[in-house]
Structure formats: C-alpha cells, structure tokens
Design an enzyme around this catalytic site. Structure first.
Site, PDB file in Angstrom:
ATOM      1  N   TYR A  14      36.451  33.454  35.964  1.00  0.00           N
ATOM      2  CA  TYR A  14      37.837  33.764  36.184  1.00  0.00           C
ATOM      3  C   TYR A  14      38.375  32.585  37.127  1.00  0.00           C
ATOM      4  O   TYR A  14      39.496  31.996  37.014  1.00  0.00           O
ATOM      5  CB  TYR A  14      38.221  35.053  36.683  1.00  0.00           C
ATOM      6  N   ASP A  42      45.516  34.519  18.629  1.00  0.00           N
ATOM      7  CA  ASP A  42      44.570  34.222  19.528  1.00  0.00           C
ATOM      8  C   ASP A  42      45.000  33.104  20.390  1.00  0.00           C
ATOM      9  O   ASP A  42      44.783  31.836  19.661  1.00  0.00           O
ATOM     10  CB  ASP A  42      43.085  34.596  18.949  1.00  0.00           C
TER      11      ASP A  42
HETATM   12  P1  NAI Z   1      47.314  42.420  30.869  1.00  0.00           P
HETATM   13  O1  NAI Z   1      46.001  42.770  30.178  1.00  0.00           O
HETATM   14  O2  NAI Z   1      48.139  43.620  31.132  1.00  0.00           O
HETATM   15  O3  NAI Z   1      47.862  41.304  29.827  1.00  0.00           O
HETATM   16  C1  NAI Z   1      47.533  40.417  29.003  1.00  0.00           C
HETATM   17  C2  NAI Z   1      48.201  39.772  27.917  1.00  0.00           C
HETATM   18  O4  NAI Z   1      47.446  38.745  27.436  1.00  0.00           O
HETATM   19  C3  NAI Z   1      48.249  40.888  26.686  1.00  0.00           C
HETATM   20  O5  NAI Z   1      49.354  40.706  25.957  1.00  0.00           O
HETATM   21  C4  NAI Z   1      47.422  40.556  25.883  1.00  0.00           C
HETATM   22  O6  NAI Z   1      47.295  41.057  24.482  1.00  0.00           O
HETATM   23  C5  NAI Z   1      47.255  39.067  26.115  1.00  0.00           C
HETATM   24  N1  NAI Z   1      46.058  38.479  25.643  1.00  0.00           N
HETATM   25  C6  NAI Z   1      44.740  38.589  26.269  1.00  0.00           C
HETATM   26  N2  NAI Z   1      43.906  37.631  25.572  1.00  0.00           N
HETATM   27  C7  NAI Z   1      44.669  37.231  24.653  1.00  0.00           C
HETATM   28  C8  NAI Z   1      44.252  36.206  23.527  1.00  0.00           C
HETATM   29  N3  NAI Z   1      42.970  35.654  23.517  1.00  0.00           N
HETATM   30  N4  NAI Z   1      45.143  35.674  22.847  1.00  0.00           N
HETATM   31  C9  NAI Z   1      46.574  35.929  23.085  1.00  0.00           C
HETATM   32  N5  NAI Z   1      46.889  36.949  23.920  1.00  0.00           N
HETATM   33  C10 NAI Z   1      45.951  37.575  24.676  1.00  0.00           C
HETATM   34  O7  NAI Z   1      47.121  41.449  32.011  1.00  0.00           O
HETATM   35  P2  NAI Z   1      48.078  41.047  33.309  1.00  0.00           P
HETATM   36  O8  NAI Z   1      47.357  41.433  34.452  1.00  0.00           O
HETATM   37  O9  NAI Z   1      49.473  41.169  32.873  1.00  0.00           O
HETATM   38  O10 NAI Z   1      47.899  39.384  33.187  1.00  0.00           O
HETATM   39  C11 NAI Z   1      48.633  38.267  32.582  1.00  0.00           C
HETATM   40  C12 NAI Z   1      48.194  37.216  33.502  1.00  0.00           C
HETATM   41  O11 NAI Z   1      48.275  37.224  34.797  1.00  0.00           O
HETATM   42  C13 NAI Z   1      46.744  36.798  33.418  1.00  0.00           C
HETATM   43  O12 NAI Z   1      46.537  35.383  33.080  1.00  0.00           O
HETATM   44  C14 NAI Z   1      45.911  37.030  34.449  1.00  0.00           C
HETATM   45  O13 NAI Z   1      44.948  36.359  34.818  1.00  0.00           O
HETATM   46  C15 NAI Z   1      47.246  36.787  35.552  1.00  0.00           C
HETATM   47  N6  NAI Z   1      46.982  37.413  36.812  1.00  0.00           N
HETATM   48  C16 NAI Z   1      47.037  38.726  36.805  1.00  0.00           C
HETATM   49  C17 NAI Z   1      46.779  39.482  38.177  1.00  0.00           C
HETATM   50  C18 NAI Z   1      46.735  40.910  37.960  1.00  0.00           C
HETATM   51  O14 NAI Z   1      46.585  41.542  39.219  1.00  0.00           O
HETATM   52  N7  NAI Z   1      47.149  41.706  37.194  1.00  0.00           N
HETATM   53  C19 NAI Z   1      46.544  38.758  39.346  1.00  0.00           C
HETATM   54  C20 NAI Z   1      46.846  37.241  39.190  1.00  0.00           C
HETATM   55  C21 NAI Z   1      46.906  36.337  37.698  1.00  0.00           C
END
Ligand code: NAI
Length: 297
Positions: free
Chosen positions: A204, A112
């Site tokens: 966020y 985490d």
């Molecule tokens: P996702 O949900 O597909 O992946 C998130 C990842 O972070 C997963 O591997 C998950 O296990 C991990 N995670 C979540 N909480 C955690 C914790 N407490 N400790 C350790 N690992 C944790 O999300 P996505 O979309 O790939 O997002 C990745 C990053 O990109 C995030 O920081 C998000 O805010 C950012 N982002 C995403 C956008 C989108 O449209 N998908 C747009 C702008 C930014």
C-alpha cells in the site's frame, strides 16, 4: 522580536491563559472529536457544466467527491468494481441517483481500473456520454495488508496494479484531451502512508508513494498545457469500506496521534478535492496536501 527567558515574545492567547479556559479548549476538542455529521465544507464558483471522471465512486471518499463536485454543478462519470454479491452495483446505483438529484448528468459503469484497455474505453465513453472532459480524480484504491515476509505476489501486484497503475492508465487517457483544450484538473488520492509507512503496508505504501511521484511528474509534463496536477494524502478516514477492515485499536491510536483528536470524514477529503479542482487553486500544482488532522506531525 526574539525569545527571552520568560518565554515567547508574543502575547499568550487569552483563551489559553488560565485553567478555566484550558478546560474550555479541552471541551472544544472533545466536541470536534465527536462531530459525526458529514456536511459540505466549502463552496467554490466556476465549476458548473464541467465534466469529471471520479474513479471508484460507489462508496467512501470517491462517493463524497462525486457528490461534492455534483453539488457544484459538475457532470459526473464514475466507475466501480463489481463484486459477486452485487453490493457495489447497488451502491453505485444509489450514488448515481444522488448525483442526479443535484441536476447534473451522470454516467457510470463497472470497470476494473487495473485493466489498461478497459480504462481507456471507460474514459472515452464518459467524454462521449457527458460531452467533454475537464477533471480527473484518481480515487479507486484498495489495501491488502500483511507483514512483508507473508505478502504474496498476488497481494503485492493487485494493490500496485489498482492503486498505482490504475491511476496512471486514467491519467494517460485524459492527458491528450487536457493538453488539446489547454485546461484540466487532476487530483490523485494518495495517503499519509505514502509519506510515512507503517507495519503491514509494504504494498500500500509503495503504491501511494508511487502516486505522489506520478503526481509530481504529471505536474511537470502537463503544467505547460495549463493542467494542474495535485495529490491529497488523507489520514484515517472513517465510514469507508477501507477503514471497516482496520482493527478498532489502530483507529483509536490514529485518533490519539492526530493533533485534532479525531478521524476524518470522507467530506473532509471531498472539500479539498473540490478546492483543488477550482480556479481558486489555479496556482497550485505538484502539491501533496495531507488531510490528516495533523497525524503526520
Ligand atoms: P472504499 O473501499 O470505500 O472505496 C473504494 C472504491 O474504489 C469503491 O468504489 C470500489 O468499487 C473502487 N475500486 C476498488 N478497486 C477497484 C478497481 N480495481 N477498479 C475500479 N474501482 C475499484 O475506500 P475508501 O476508503 O473510500 O478509499 C478511497 C481512496 O482513498 C483509496 O485510494 C484509498 O487508498 C484512499 N485512502 C483512504 C483512506 C481511508 O482511511 N479510508 C486513507 C487514505 C487514503
């Protein structure tokens, strides 16, 4: 040259000069909008045998970043958050296999990112297992969206702890190592919503604006040790678990607002992250690069 009554002093681009060609441009935009195949967009040199920590790489953007760096010969340490159904664990196993298929080493574990001591231990373990530490990509992040008058303490704190404190814990853990070796690349995954907020995103947006400020501070403090610290600010990126939860009307509106008329793919973010980790970007630090198809315009 100056503007005249006839308009721009510059010659008009012949491809947009008549209606037939405007149709061609429209067609092109449509094709760009329906492009779905995520492919590597960039190849840079000099990253071989480096070691990167990519946080939250079991899915979405983190997964794409881990695979793109691995494609460039970087050994990968990544974490993820276990869930009750074991879905993340299963996905992490798959990502690890994909990383290894590029002929590099991988170390991964559930950790985490919001737990300070666990993050310190995880970073040490990556260094021990993979024999060094050169790159940090702070990607782990979540959203719990509510109107601010309905937002619980828990929703506020969980998002701030994961998105902002988590990035700080990882950054603090790598900083002494990067300073000692006078080399390091740090990329923080912020968001367009850290630059311009929208309804329901109080926690966020605050976390992502915080990441941007943290990026600038770390760039100042680590710059003298030859460490580059930058942020990327993706717009809406499809095929990630985060956007799975976003209502389709919001995604449609985002597509319309982006001047390129498309949503991004995780690979669009990964290509820029790899570039920022490369020596091609050695004179960029403290920057925030939107990867949003022009959404912020
Ligand atoms: P996702 O949900 O597909 O992946 C998130 C990842 O972070 C997963 O591997 C998950 O296990 C991990 N995670 C979540 N909480 C955690 C914790 N407490 N400790 C350790 N690992 C944790 O999300 P996505 O979309 O790939 O997002 C990745 C990053 O990109 C995030 O920081 C998000 O805010 C950012 N982002 C995403 C956008 C989108 O449209 N998908 C747009 C702008 C930014």
């Amino acid at each position: 040259m100056s503007w005249t009554e006839e308009g721009s002093p510059y010659p008009r681009h012949p491809q947009v000069a008549d209606e037939t060609d405007e149709e061609a441009v429209e067609q092109l935009l449509e094709e760009v909008g329906t492009e779905t195949e995520p492919r590597p967009v960039l190849t840079v040199e000099g990253l071989e045998a480096r070691v990167a920590v990519v946080t939250g790489a079991s899915s979405g953007i983190g997964r794409a970043v881990a695979l793109d760096l691995a494609r460039h010969g970087v050994h990968i340490g990544f974490n993820f958050l276990d869930d009750e159904e074991g879905r993340s664990r299963h996905e992490a196993d798959e990502v690890a296999e994909e990383v290894e298929s590029f002929g590099v080493r991988v170390f991964y574990q559930s950790c985490d990112i919001g737990l300070s001591q666990d993050v310190t231990r995880f970073v040490s373990k990556v260094e021990e297992e993979l024999g060094g530490l050169h790159i940090l990509v702070n990607n782990a992040g979540i959203g719990i969206d509510r109107a601010l008058w309905r937002m619980s303490d828990e929703a506020w704190e969980t998002v701030l702890r994961t998105n902002l404190s988590g990035a700080f814990y990882a950054l603090r853990a790598v900083a002494p190592r990067f300073r000692a070796q006078e080399w390091g690349k740090i990329v923080n995954v912020a968001s367009v919503h850290g630059i311009r907020s929208e309804f329901g995103l109080a926690n966020y947006s605050a976390s992502k604006a915080g990441i941007i400020a943290l990026t600038q501070n770390a760039a100042i403090e680590l710059g003298p040790s030859n460490v580059n610290v930058n942020a990327v600010a993706p717009g809406y990126i499809r095929t990630t678990q985060l956007t799975d939860r976003v209502p389709s009307e919001i995604l449609d509106r985002a597509r319309e607002r982006s001047v390129l008329g498309r949503l991004g793919d995780p690979q669009d973010v990964a290509g820029v992250v790899t570039f920022l980790c490369s020596e091609a970007a050695r004179h960029i630090s403290g920057a925030v690069i939107p990867i949003d198809g022009g959404y912020l315009l």
